[in-house]
Design a protein around this motif. Structure first.
Motif, PDB file in Angstrom:
ATOM      1  N   PHE A  12     -22.853 -40.257  59.598  1.00 58.15           N
ATOM      2  CA  PHE A  12     -23.171 -39.154  58.640  1.00 58.15           C
ATOM      3  C   PHE A  12     -24.051 -38.253  59.956  1.00 58.15           C
ATOM      4  O   PHE A  12     -24.894 -38.768  60.538  1.00 58.15           O
ATOM      5  N   THR A  13     -23.760 -36.901  60.144  1.00 57.29           N
ATOM      6  CA  THR A  13     -24.562 -36.058  60.978  1.00 57.29           C
ATOM      7  C   THR A  13     -25.943 -35.612  60.407  1.00 57.29           C
ATOM      8  O   THR A  13     -26.121 -35.067  59.670  1.00 57.29           O
ATOM      9  N   GLU A  14     -26.687 -35.985  61.284  1.00 59.96           N
ATOM     10  CA  GLU A  14     -28.203 -36.166  60.865  1.00 59.96           C
ATOM     11  C   GLU A  14     -28.969 -34.959  61.545  1.00 59.96           C
ATOM     12  O   GLU A  14     -29.777 -34.397  60.712  1.00 59.96           O
ATOM     13  N   SER A  15     -28.711 -34.719  62.725  1.00 59.59           N
ATOM     14  CA  SER A  15     -29.291 -33.443  63.437  1.00 59.59           C
ATOM     15  C   SER A  15     -28.274 -32.920  64.401  1.00 59.59           C
ATOM     16  O   SER A  15     -27.294 -33.353  64.826  1.00 59.59           O
ATOM     17  N   VAL A  16     -28.670 -31.562  64.839  1.00 59.96           N
ATOM     18  CA  VAL A  16     -27.920 -31.021  65.805  1.00 59.96           C
ATOM     19  C   VAL A  16     -28.627 -30.147  66.928  1.00 59.96           C
ATOM     20  O   VAL A  16     -29.973 -29.846  66.678  1.00 59.96           O
ATOM     21  N   HIS A  17     -28.405 -30.530  68.141  1.00 62.48           N
ATOM     22  CA  HIS A  17     -29.192 -30.055  69.052  1.00 62.48           C
ATOM     23  C   HIS A  17     -28.459 -28.624  69.700  1.00 62.48           C
ATOM     24  O   HIS A  17     -27.313 -28.703  69.984  1.00 62.48           O
ATOM     25  N   HIS A  18     -29.029 -27.610  69.706  1.00 63.08           N
ATOM     26  CA  HIS A  18     -28.615 -26.356  70.123  1.00 63.08           C
ATOM     27  C   HIS A  18     -29.099 -25.893  71.611  1.00 63.08           C
ATOM     28  O   HIS A  18     -29.942 -26.765  72.165  1.00 63.08           O
ATOM     29  N   GLY A  19     -28.235 -25.282  72.359  1.00 62.32           N
ATOM     30  CA  GLY A  19     -28.756 -24.968  73.687  1.00 62.32           C
ATOM     31  C   GLY A  19     -27.803 -23.880  74.254  1.00 62.32           C
ATOM     32  O   GLY A  19     -26.878 -23.286  73.741  1.00 62.32           O
ATOM     33  N   SER A  20     -27.845 -23.651  75.816  1.00 60.98           N
ATOM     34  CA  SER A  20     -27.206 -22.671  76.373  1.00 60.98           C
ATOM     35  C   SER A  20     -26.473 -23.671  77.835  1.00 60.98           C
ATOM     36  O   SER A  20     -27.426 -24.358  78.200  1.00 60.98           O
ATOM     37  N   VAL A  21     -25.377 -23.110  78.130  1.00 62.11           N
ATOM     38  CA  VAL A  21     -24.739 -23.853  79.211  1.00 62.11           C
ATOM     39  C   VAL A  21     -23.996 -22.465  79.986  1.00 62.11           C
ATOM     40  O   VAL A  21     -23.335 -21.820  79.430  1.00 62.11           O
ATOM     41  N   VAL A  22     -24.051 -22.602  81.265  1.00 67.84           N
ATOM     42  CA  VAL A  22     -23.156 -21.622  82.140  1.00 67.84           C
ATOM     43  C   VAL A  22     -22.484 -22.239  83.201  1.00 67.84           C
ATOM     44  O   VAL A  22     -23.112 -23.409  83.897  1.00 67.84           O
ATOM     45  N   LEU A 181     -30.697 -19.498  83.878  1.00 69.00           N
ATOM     46  CA  LEU A 181     -29.732 -20.699  83.998  1.00 69.00           C
ATOM     47  C   LEU A 181     -28.630 -20.232  84.852  1.00 69.00           C
ATOM     48  O   LEU A 181     -28.144 -20.776  85.805  1.00 69.00           O
ATOM     49  N   THR A 182     -28.078 -18.849  84.980  1.00 66.09           N
ATOM     50  CA  THR A 182     -26.894 -18.433  85.423  1.00 66.09           C
ATOM     51  C   THR A 182     -27.548 -18.458  87.069  1.00 66.09           C
ATOM     52  O   THR A 182     -26.724 -18.836  88.099  1.00 66.09           O
ATOM     53  N   GLY A 183     -28.627 -18.021  87.516  1.00 62.40           N
ATOM     54  CA  GLY A 183     -29.308 -18.077  88.885  1.00 62.40           C
ATOM     55  C   GLY A 183     -29.274 -19.583  89.346  1.00 62.40           C
ATOM     56  O   GLY A 183     -29.071 -19.889  90.414  1.00 62.40           O
ATOM     57  N   LEU A 184     -29.794 -20.494  88.328  1.00 61.65           N
ATOM     58  CA  LEU A 184     -29.873 -21.771  88.555  1.00 61.65           C
ATOM     59  C   LEU A 184     -28.467 -22.425  88.967  1.00 61.65           C
ATOM     60  O   LEU A 184     -28.459 -23.103  90.071  1.00 61.65           O
ATOM     61  N   VAL A 250     -22.914 -25.935  87.270  1.00 64.95           N
ATOM     62  CA  VAL A 250     -23.181 -25.909  85.861  1.00 64.95           C
ATOM     63  C   VAL A 250     -24.834 -25.998  85.978  1.00 64.95           C
ATOM     64  O   VAL A 250     -25.513 -26.757  86.330  1.00 64.95           O
ATOM     65  N   ALA A 251     -25.359 -25.179  84.839  1.00 65.99           N
ATOM     66  CA  ALA A 251     -26.816 -25.407  84.468  1.00 65.99           C
ATOM     67  C   ALA A 251     -26.749 -25.405  82.847  1.00 65.99           C
ATOM     68  O   ALA A 251     -26.173 -24.753  82.119  1.00 65.99           O
ATOM     69  N   LEU A 252     -27.694 -26.126  82.356  1.00 62.98           N
ATOM     70  CA  LEU A 252     -27.912 -25.915  80.805  1.00 62.98           C
ATOM     71  C   LEU A 252     -29.182 -26.196  80.472  1.00 62.98           C
ATOM     72  O   LEU A 252     -30.082 -26.929  81.295  1.00 62.98           O
ATOM     73  N   LYS A 253     -29.676 -25.916  79.173  1.00 63.99           N
ATOM     74  CA  LYS A 253     -30.827 -26.165  78.802  1.00 63.99           C
ATOM     75  C   LYS A 253     -30.703 -26.528  77.353  1.00 63.99           C
ATOM     76  O   LYS A 253     -29.927 -25.556  76.329  1.00 63.99           O
ATOM     77  N   VAL A 254     -31.238 -27.386  76.824  1.00 64.74           N
ATOM     78  CA  VAL A 254     -31.115 -27.787  75.364  1.00 64.74           C
ATOM     79  C   VAL A 254     -32.220 -27.204  74.752  1.00 64.74           C
ATOM     80  O   VAL A 254     -33.510 -27.215  75.193  1.00 64.74           O
ATOM     81  N   ALA A 255     -32.152 -26.288  73.849  1.00 65.08           N
ATOM     82  CA  ALA A 255     -33.202 -25.436  73.180  1.00 65.08           C
ATOM     83  C   ALA A 255     -34.264 -26.143  72.760  1.00 65.08           C
ATOM     84  O   ALA A 255     -35.529 -25.670  72.932  1.00 65.08           O
ATOM     85  N   ASP A 256     -34.173 -27.289  72.185  1.00 62.29           N
ATOM     86  CA  ASP A 256     -35.433 -27.928  71.461  1.00 62.29           C
ATOM     87  C   ASP A 256     -36.084 -28.784  72.597  1.00 62.29           C
ATOM     88  O   ASP A 256     -37.266 -29.587  72.305  1.00 62.29           O
ATOM     89  N   GLY A 257     -35.554 -29.041  73.685  1.00 64.46           N
ATOM     90  CA  GLY A 257     -36.020 -29.559  75.052  1.00 64.46           C
ATOM     91  C   GLY A 257     -36.007 -31.140  74.928  1.00 64.46           C
ATOM     92  O   GLY A 257     -36.434 -31.854  75.741  1.00 64.46           O
ATOM     93  N   ALA A 261     -30.277 -35.113  74.364  1.00 69.74           N
ATOM     94  CA  ALA A 261     -28.900 -34.447  74.164  1.00 69.74           C
ATOM     95  C   ALA A 261     -28.259 -34.353  75.797  1.00 69.74           C
ATOM     96  O   ALA A 261     -26.932 -33.815  75.928  1.00 69.74           O
ATOM     97  N   ARG A 262     -28.847 -34.331  76.784  1.00 72.03           N
ATOM     98  CA  ARG A 262     -28.525 -33.842  78.160  1.00 72.03           C
ATOM     99  C   ARG A 262     -27.326 -34.572  78.819  1.00 72.03           C
ATOM    100  O   ARG A 262     -26.272 -34.180  79.151  1.00 72.03           O
ATOM    101  N   GLU A 263     -27.609 -36.070  78.409  1.00 76.83           N
ATOM    102  CA  GLU A 263     -26.329 -36.859  79.147  1.00 76.83           C
ATOM    103  C   GLU A 263     -25.105 -36.678  78.527  1.00 76.83           C
ATOM    104  O   GLU A 263     -24.145 -36.491  79.236  1.00 76.83           O
TER     105      GLU A 263
END
Length: 313
Positions: A12-22, A181-184, A250-257, A261-263
């Protein structure tokens, strides 16, 4: 923000992590993006390779293994600590000169708290060594207006290709520089695509000594050992960056920190880009093993959404 990772417990999907990736191409152009990739964010420790570059430009003179430690967020394992102390000693200093807070080794929470065991001690030892080499005061080395920090800020702005949007204070006490993130991603791509010079030297030092960059079982160490030519550095609050040998980055940030979720995102993105990290440790990262438990056993996993694959088609 885009939904990137689902947390599945007992089917069952319990939670969702949002974020940004470039994803940037070797020439720095944006190949794909999800979320807010052009707004300023704090890169946290993903910025350490760029800070190390600034130190080199300011006169830091160290061997490549010590340079890898300067870029590190290490576990505080004995060799990490001893290397940081040795780097200080070569500059005529001891751990009392460090401004980073005392901490315990990552896997020994009951150990004695020491400044040299803090994950940023290599960076701080490098900053102090640079000050000694340049003849700058060491007592104020973390002040944003210090000559060293001005050189680092100018270097970071130059390499990411945009002005610093904001200067704050990192968890270790050093200045924290905000940019996109794009600069990173572009900065990491420039490091691996460079033919020579300090940009390439930082990348090569980290890739030659991946254990010093993080430590036993850590994602940066495991994945750099698994993928030839990979440069990778993570940071707090869900930030991570990497570049392949050809300069694709690639650079990414998980919105909730949330770091869990990163790995899975890192492994899935590497695979989508044609890299094939393998091994038991990598497979555990891919599903977030240990992140969803019940009574001490795995009862679920983390699942990357289709957004990444859709963006890279």
């Amino acid at each position: 923000m885009t939904a990137l990772v689902e947390v599945v417990r007992s089917g069952f999907t319990e939670s969702v992590h949002h974020g940004s990736v470039v994803v940037t191409a070797p020439d720095g152009t944006v190949r794909a993006s999800l979320g807010d990739v052009d707004e300023p964010m704090y890169p946290r420790s993903s910025n350490k390779p760029l800070q190390a570059l600034g130190m080199l430009r300011a006169g830091l003179d160290v061997a490549d293994d010590d340079l890898a430690l300067v870029c590190a967020s290490h576990n505080g394992e004995p060799e990490h600590v001893e290397r940081a102390l040795t780097l200080l000693a070569k500059a005529g200093l001891d751990s009392g000169a460090l401004h980073c807070p005392p901490d315990t080794p990552r896997d020994e929470p009951a150990a004695e708290r020491r400044r040299a065991a803090m994950n940023c001690s290599g960076k701080h030892a490098g900053m102090l060594s640079t000050c000694v080499s340049a003849g700058w005061p060491t007592a104020t080395y973390t002040d944003p207006d210090h000559a060293l920090q001005r050189v680092i800020a100018e270097t970071v702005s130059d390499v990411v290709g945009e002005p610093i949007a904001w200067t704050g204070v990192d968890g270790c006490g050093a200045p924290l520089l905000a940019y996109s993130l794009t600069g990173l991603a572009r900065a990491f791509g420039r490091m691996t695509a460079a033919d020579s010079g300090d940009l390439r030297r930082v990348a090569d030092a980290m890739r030659a000594h991946p254990w010093l960059v993080a430590g036993t079982g850590r994602e940066d160490t495991v994945l750099m050992e698994a993928v030839p030519g990979l440069l990778m550095k993570g940071g707090a609050e869900g930030v991570h960056a990497f570049a392949l040998a050809d300069g694709t980055a690639v650079a990414l940030k998980v919105a909730d920190g949330n770091a869990r979720a990163r790995e899975p995102i890192l492994v899935e993105t590497l695979r989508l880009l044609g890299a094939t990290p393998a091994g038991d440790a990598v497979e555990r990262m891919a599903v977030g093993a240990g992140a969803v438990t019940g009574a001490g056993r795995d009862v679920g996993s983390l699942r990357v959404t289709s957004a990444l694959a859709d963006a890279l088609r």
